[in-house]
Design an enzyme around this catalytic site. Structure first.
Site, PDB file in Angstrom:
ATOM      1  N   TRP A  65       0.836  -1.209   0.000  1.00  0.00           N
ATOM      2  CA  TRP A  65       0.000   0.000   0.000  1.00  0.00           C
ATOM      3  C   TRP A  65       0.866   1.253   0.000  1.00  0.00           C
ATOM      4  CZ3 TRP A  65      -4.229  -1.178  -1.994  1.00  0.00           C
ATOM      5  CH2 TRP A  65      -4.916  -2.339  -1.651  1.00  0.00           C
TER       6      TRP A  65
ATOM      7  N   ASP B 117      -1.475   6.652   6.333  1.00  0.00           N
ATOM      8  CA  ASP B 117      -2.581   5.764   5.956  1.00  0.00           C
ATOM      9  C   ASP B 117      -2.791   4.812   7.130  1.00  0.00           C
ATOM     10  OD1 ASP B 117      -4.194   3.727   4.990  1.00  0.00           O
ATOM     11  OD2 ASP B 117      -2.969   3.281   3.225  1.00  0.00           O
TER      12      ASP B 117
ATOM     13  N   LYS C 119     -11.900  -1.705   6.747  1.00  0.00           N
ATOM     14  CA  LYS C 119     -11.065  -2.628   7.504  1.00  0.00           C
ATOM     15  C   LYS C 119     -11.551  -2.696   8.954  1.00  0.00           C
ATOM     16  CE  LYS C 119      -8.786  -2.946   3.755  1.00  0.00           C
ATOM     17  NZ  LYS C 119      -7.578  -2.309   3.307  1.00  0.00           N
TER      18      LYS C 119
HETATM   19  C1  LIG Z   1      -7.075  -1.862   1.984  1.00  0.00           C
HETATM   20  C2  LIG Z   1      -6.038  -0.829   2.086  1.00  0.00           C
HETATM   21  C3  LIG Z   1      -5.908   0.189   1.118  1.00  0.00           C
HETATM   22  C4  LIG Z   1      -6.772   0.261  -0.123  1.00  0.00           C
HETATM   23  O1  LIG Z   1      -8.055   0.595   0.209  1.00  0.00           O
HETATM   24  P1  LIG Z   1      -9.175   0.855  -0.904  1.00  0.00           P
HETATM   25  O2  LIG Z   1     -10.258   1.452  -0.102  1.00  0.00           O
HETATM   26  O3  LIG Z   1      -9.495  -0.462  -1.516  1.00  0.00           O
HETATM   27  O4  LIG Z   1      -8.605   1.801  -1.903  1.00  0.00           O
HETATM   28  C5  LIG Z   1      -4.948   1.151   1.316  1.00  0.00           C
HETATM   29  N1  LIG Z   1      -4.150   1.125   2.391  1.00  0.00           N
HETATM   30  C6  LIG Z   1      -4.237   0.163   3.334  1.00  0.00           C
HETATM   31  C7  LIG Z   1      -3.330   0.197   4.505  1.00  0.00           C
HETATM   32  C8  LIG Z   1      -5.178  -0.839   3.206  1.00  0.00           C
HETATM   33  O5  LIG Z   1      -5.264  -1.798   4.141  1.00  0.00           O
END
Ligand SMILES: *Cc1c(COP(=O)(O)O)cnc(C)c1O
Length: 360
Positions: free
Chosen positions: A101, A171, A195
């Protein structure tokens, strides 16, 4: 009705209580005669839903007044572009690459300016967090970027990098609301909610006000400007209204559970059950350096691909779903987010013990 133990990395398990409440309110939300899905986002009743959601999130995370909370769409992945478009005034930013990511964010930023990889753990398949106490960060970098919890590899920053005075952007998709945070250490904290908070379709951006400006990269679409969403309290256009409503319920659930300090203690206790077992097991082993282990995503292997596949299959038959590792790393991964009950992890370990006795 029977519910499985769902160890999916995302979209992931939600508190059963929240789902029941949403079910009860499905046809007639509190006397409005309609579902939240069917109501105007400009209505008074919806205004209360979104305002309460924000207020509860602010309370949970102790968000200072000089930060805005934005409920946006496009997933975490859209932020990979939105961040440089809005923040790269000098067209330069430092990225710490600790997994896929972070790498995607880094690659996206390169479309807009000079993205510099100042640290990486790619040399050991992202199984650790690099030392970020004294990085070579260019003086004129607009920000330093991290993925705080690496969903795929199961690592987590236990101490934030020394940004040397630069704005930190994080993030937190897979560790959102799993423990208390000091918001003041960040310029932006953001994450997709699927998540650890709610249904896919909502991304929450917590952004310090001085970073919200008209001065964005040329060509930045209106919808990708933080300012337009901040000025309109996330109602510039139709927001992901139903998703925000569910997030709001999860915030109330978290408050009822005792807030983020209580969640941290619960999450530590829960993860310890699994990690302790992995450390003593003759068959299973964790893949992450101990001091960098995530409380949320726990990857493990047997060392034998066939046995891994057998485990995933038998676990599924026993009611433990989504334990297969990410398609790029193989093995297994148990995601044990806030809504995973401790009992789910205890039962999983019990099942792993049995599998070990039969197969080791
Ligand atoms: C799942 C995830 C993403 C991507 O998320 P989307 O909503 O599918 O774009 C980005 N960063 C992390 C840390 C993730 O776990």
């Amino acid at each position: 009705m029977s519910r499985v133990y769902n160890f999916s990395a995302g979209p992931a398990v939600l508190p059963e209580e929240v789902l029941r409440e949403a079910a009860d309110e499905m046809l007639d939300y509190r006397g409005s005669g309609m579902s939240v899905m069917e109501m105007s986002h400009r209505s008074k009743v919806y205004d209360t839903i979104i305002k309460e959601a924000e207020a509860d999130l602010r309370e949970l995370m102790n968000i200072p007044d000089n930060y805005k909370v934005l409920f946006l769409q496009g997933g975490a992945s859209q932020q990979f572009a939105m961040i440089p478009m809005n923040l790269m005034k000098n067209r330069k930013a430092a990225y710490i690459v600790t997994g896929q990511w972070a790498k995607k964010a880094y690659q996206e930023a390169k479309l807009y300016g000079e993205a510099i990889e100042v640290a990486s753990s790619a040399d050991k398949t992202f199984s650790y967090i690099p030392d970020c106490s004294d990085l070579d960060i260019p003086e004129d970098a607009d920000y330093v970027y991290i993925c705080e919890n690496n969903t795929i590899y199961g690592t987590k920053f236990k101490t934030l990098p020394n940004t040397k005075g630069h704005t930190l952007v994080a993030d937190v998709s897979s560790c959102f609301l799993s423990e208390p945070v000091d918001v003041t250490k960040y310029g932006i904290i953001y994450g997709g909610v699927q998540k650890n908070i709610g249904p896919a379709g909502v991304v929450i951006v917590i952004i310090r006000e001085d970073l919200i400006t008209e001065d964005v990269l040329p060509g930045t679409p209106t919808m990708l400007r933080y300012k337009i969403h901040a000025d309109n309290d996330s109602l510039y256009n139709t927001p992901p209204a139903y998703g925000i409503y569910i997030c709001g319920k999860v915030f109330k659930w978290l408050k009822k559970m005792g807030g983020l300090q209580a969640m941290k203690e619960r999450n530590e206790k829960k993860a310890k059950i699994l990690y302790d077992f992995l450390d003593e097991s003759r068959l299973f082993k964790g893949t992450v350096r101990k001091e960098d282990r995530s409380l949320m995503n726990v990857p493990f292997v047997t060392g034998n691909e066939e046995l891994d596949a057998k485990f995933v299959k038998e676990a599924k038959a026993a009611g433990f779903e989504n334990l297969k590792g990410h398609r790029t790393v193989g093995g297994m991964r148990a995601s044990i987010y806030n809504a995973m009950p401790i009992e789910g992890v205890e039962k999983l370990v019990e099942f792993m013990r049995k599998f070990e006795a039969e197969n080791a």
